[in-house]
Design an enzyme around this catalytic site. Structure first.
Site, short mmCIF file in Angstrom:
data_model
loop_
_atom_site.label_atom_id
_atom_site.label_comp_id
_atom_site.label_asym_id
_atom_site.label_seq_id
_atom_site.Cartn_x
_atom_site.Cartn_y
_atom_site.Cartn_z
N GLY A 195 -16.89 0.42 -3.12
CA GLY A 195 -17.67 1.66 -3.13
C GLY A 195 -19.00 1.53 -3.83
O GLY A 195 -19.90 2.35 -3.60
N TYR B 114 0.84 -1.20 0.00
CA TYR B 114 0.00 0.00 0.00
C TYR B 114 0.87 1.25 0.00
O TYR B 114 1.69 1.44 0.89
CB TYR B 114 -0.96 0.01 1.19
CG TYR B 114 -1.94 -1.15 1.19
CD1 TYR B 114 -2.30 -1.79 0.00
CD2 TYR B 114 -2.50 -1.63 2.36
CE1 TYR B 114 -3.18 -2.86 -0.01
CE2 TYR B 114 -3.40 -2.70 2.35
CZ TYR B 114 -3.72 -3.31 1.16
OH TYR B 114 -4.60 -4.37 1.15
N SER C 54 -12.82 -5.51 0.46
CA SER C 54 -13.78 -4.82 -0.42
C SER C 54 -15.23 -5.17 -0.03
O SER C 54 -16.03 -5.53 -0.88
CB SER C 54 -13.52 -5.12 -1.90
OG SER C 54 -12.21 -4.73 -2.27
N PRO C 55 -15.57 -5.06 1.26
CA PRO C 55 -16.91 -5.46 1.71
C PRO C 55 -18.01 -4.54 1.20
O PRO C 55 -19.19 -4.89 1.27
CB PRO C 55 -16.81 -5.39 3.24
CG PRO C 55 -15.74 -4.36 3.49
CD PRO C 55 -14.74 -4.54 2.38
N LEU C 56 -17.59 -3.38 0.66
CA LEU C 56 -18.57 -2.45 0.08
C LEU C 56 -18.47 -2.45 -1.44
O LEU C 56 -18.86 -1.48 -2.10
CB LEU C 56 -18.34 -1.03 0.64
CG LEU C 56 -18.46 -0.96 2.18
CD1 LEU C 56 -18.03 0.41 2.69
CD2 LEU C 56 -19.90 -1.26 2.61
N GLY C 57 -17.96 -3.54 -1.99
CA GLY C 57 -17.87 -3.65 -3.45
C GLY C 57 -17.03 -2.53 -4.06
O GLY C 57 -17.34 -2.03 -5.13
N1 LIG Z 1 -5.96 -8.72 0.35
C1 LIG Z 1 -6.21 -8.08 -0.78
O1 LIG Z 1 -5.79 -8.51 -1.85
C2 LIG Z 1 -7.05 -6.86 -0.76
C3 LIG Z 1 -7.59 -6.35 -1.96
C4 LIG Z 1 -8.39 -5.23 -1.90
C5 LIG Z 1 -8.60 -4.61 -0.66
N2 LIG Z 1 -8.03 -5.10 0.48
C6 LIG Z 1 -8.23 -4.48 1.83
O2 LIG Z 1 -9.61 -4.28 2.07
C7 LIG Z 1 -9.85 -2.92 2.36
C8 LIG Z 1 -11.24 -2.52 1.92
O3 LIG Z 1 -11.47 -2.77 0.55
P1 LIG Z 1 -11.64 -1.62 -0.57
O4 LIG Z 1 -11.16 -0.32 -0.04
O5 LIG Z 1 -11.05 -2.18 -1.82
O6 LIG Z 1 -13.19 -1.58 -0.84
P2 LIG Z 1 -14.49 -1.22 0.04
O7 LIG Z 1 -14.16 -1.22 1.46
O8 LIG Z 1 -15.53 -2.13 -0.46
O9 LIG Z 1 -14.86 0.25 -0.48
C9 LIG Z 1 -14.06 1.37 -0.23
C10 LIG Z 1 -14.73 2.59 -0.83
O10 LIG Z 1 -15.97 2.82 -0.16
C11 LIG Z 1 -16.00 4.13 0.37
N3 LIG Z 1 -16.67 4.04 1.69
C12 LIG Z 1 -16.26 3.36 2.78
N4 LIG Z 1 -17.18 3.46 3.77
C13 LIG Z 1 -18.18 4.23 3.29
C14 LIG Z 1 -19.40 4.69 3.83
N5 LIG Z 1 -19.78 4.37 5.06
N6 LIG Z 1 -20.19 5.49 3.06
C15 LIG Z 1 -19.82 5.83 1.82
N7 LIG Z 1 -18.67 5.42 1.24
C16 LIG Z 1 -17.85 4.62 1.97
C17 LIG Z 1 -14.58 4.59 0.50
O11 LIG Z 1 -14.59 5.99 0.39
P3 LIG Z 1 -13.33 6.99 0.58
O12 LIG Z 1 -12.36 6.59 -0.50
O13 LIG Z 1 -13.93 8.33 0.32
O14 LIG Z 1 -12.79 6.81 1.94
C18 LIG Z 1 -13.91 3.86 -0.68
O15 LIG Z 1 -14.02 4.61 -1.86
C19 LIG Z 1 -8.71 -2.21 1.61
O16 LIG Z 1 -8.49 -0.93 2.02
C20 LIG Z 1 -7.56 -3.13 1.92
O17 LIG Z 1 -7.07 -2.87 3.22
C21 LIG Z 1 -7.27 -6.23 0.43
#
Ligand SMILES: NC(=O)c1ccc[n+]([C@@H]2O[C@H](COP(=O)([O-])OP(=O)(O)OC[C@H]3O[C@@H](n4cnc5c(N)ncnc54)[C@H](OP(=O)(O)O)[C@@H]3O)[C@@H](O)[C@H]2O)c1
Length: 327
Positions: A207, A56, A202-205
């Site tokens: 975003g 990251y 990516s629990p919120l898909g």
């Molecule tokens: N192991 C792996 O290969 C892998 C791969 C992907 C992700 N991850 C981990 O999983 C974490 C989460 O996944 P992700 O970030 O890909 O996807 P996500 O959690 O599904 O979605 C993140 C997005 O949702 C927005 N968001 C979050 N909470 C919100 C809310 N309550 N209301 C409105 N918008 C909201 C964030 O906004 P903002 O940008 O404005 O904050 C961001 O744009 C990553 O940060 C990482 O640590 C791991």
């Protein structure tokens, strides 16, 4: 704060963690001060599970975690990952070679400013190295006291069994959300059989389930989500149409769609600890509040039916990425 235990003998972690990796490395802003303030706010709220990786922001995120946890190390489950690289031209590189494992760990220990990483994940399984070899090298880190528990990302059921036979797998981190439910078929049952905790990323898909991304115009030209088929023109419109029941349930409960999506995941089992990604304190606070959101059995069934596996349009990753996913 409601706590959950990761795996059979793993750490006690807040029922929701905080991920920031994607939303600073692959999409959105990456202001360091904002990130540290949000990480500290998470600790104030009782969120002790801060996801990180040496990938990251090319290691900078680990340094920001170090700043955020300074003076509070004992209250935090320190997490990182290794072995997954972005190469020029949008290509990916992997390294699970046994001689590389201690080098990666030493670098992360330095960047995180700790003498032991609580949960250390292999970020991607190296297709050119038997998982037993990588995992054996990781187990040596545990013997040396440099790491406490070990995790895998994006492993299939067979890989979980092979690694677990060498040393216990404490957690699997893989994509899982209303949008993406492939893990329910084989992977989640294997985790349950082996006593492995499940950390949905990516629990919120990415975003989509928040309703904030309504079209490709809502995301920047350099935003990595543009390469994800789910966001491609033609798919994104169909995927957004699926949000209707989520929006209905959220409106009835006076909650956001993000909160309902997280509550649905938490309801899938006590072994599930999602790590929603955000840099924004207001979203962090809303996500933490989702822990208290009580969905009825009817709500859960309606959502499970509306988002049945495979209903989303477009794959979760571009075609070239699947070589190291779920294998
Ligand atoms: N192991 C792996 O290969 C892998 C791969 C992907 C992700 N991850 C981990 O999983 C974490 C989460 O996944 P992700 O970030 O890909 O996807 P996500 O959690 O599904 O979605 C993140 C997005 O949702 C927005 N968001 C979050 N909470 C919100 C809310 N309550 N209301 C409105 N918008 C909201 C964030 O906004 P903002 O940008 O404005 O904050 C961001 O744009 C990553 O940060 C990482 O640590 C791991």
């Amino acid at each position: 704060m409601k706590m959950r235990t990761l795996g059979r003998h793993g750490p006690r972690v807040s029922a929701i963690g905080l991920g920031m990796g994607s939303a600073t490395t692959n999409f959105g802003e990456n202001d360091g001060e904002v990130q540290v303030a949000t990480l500290r706010r998470a600790l104030d709220l009782g969120v002790n599970f801060l996801d990180s990786s040496d990938a990251y922001q090319k290691g900078r995120h680990e340094q920001l975690v170090a700043q955020a946890i300074a003076g509070r190390r004992e209250t935090v489950v320190v997490v990182s990952k290794f072995g997954n690289f972005d190469l020029p031209g949008g290509k990916k590189g992997y390294n699970g070679r046994p001689d590389y494992v201690p080098q990666a760990c030493e670098k992360s220990l330095r960047q995180l400013g700790v003498d032991c990483i609580d949960l250390y994940y292999l970020h991607r399984i190296d297709p050119d190295v038997p998982v037993e070899d990588t995992w054996g090298a990781m187990a040596r880190l545990v013997e040396q006291g440099k790491v406490r528990w070990l995790g895998l990302c994006e492993a299939g059921a067979d890989t979980l069994r092979r690694a677990n036979a060498v040393h216990p797998v404490t957690a699997l981190q893989t994509e899982y959300s209303l949008w993406e439910r492939h893990v329910e078929r084989e992977i989640l049952p294997a985790c349950r059989e082996l006593g492995i905790g499940f950390v949905p990323y990516s629990p919120l898909g990415r975003g989509l389930l928040t309703g904030r991304v309504r079209s490709l115009d809502d995301i920047a030209p350099n935003d990595r989500r543009r390469i994800h088929p789910r966001f491609h023109a033609g798919n994104i419109e169909r995927n957004l149409e699926l949000l209707a029941p989520l929006e209905r349930i959220a409106a009835r409960l006076g909650a956001t769609t993000a909160q309902v999506a997280l509550a649905w995941l938490l309801a899938q089992g006590e072994d599930i600890v999602p790590i929603p990604g955000t840099k924004q304190q207001k979203y962090l606070e809303q996500n933490v509040a989702a822990i208290e959101l009580a969905l009825t059995a009817g709500d859960i069934a309606e959502l499970s039916d509306a988002f049945r596996p495979g209903v989303g349009a477009g794959e979760r990753y571009p075609a070239g990425y699947f070589r190291t996913l779920g294998g």
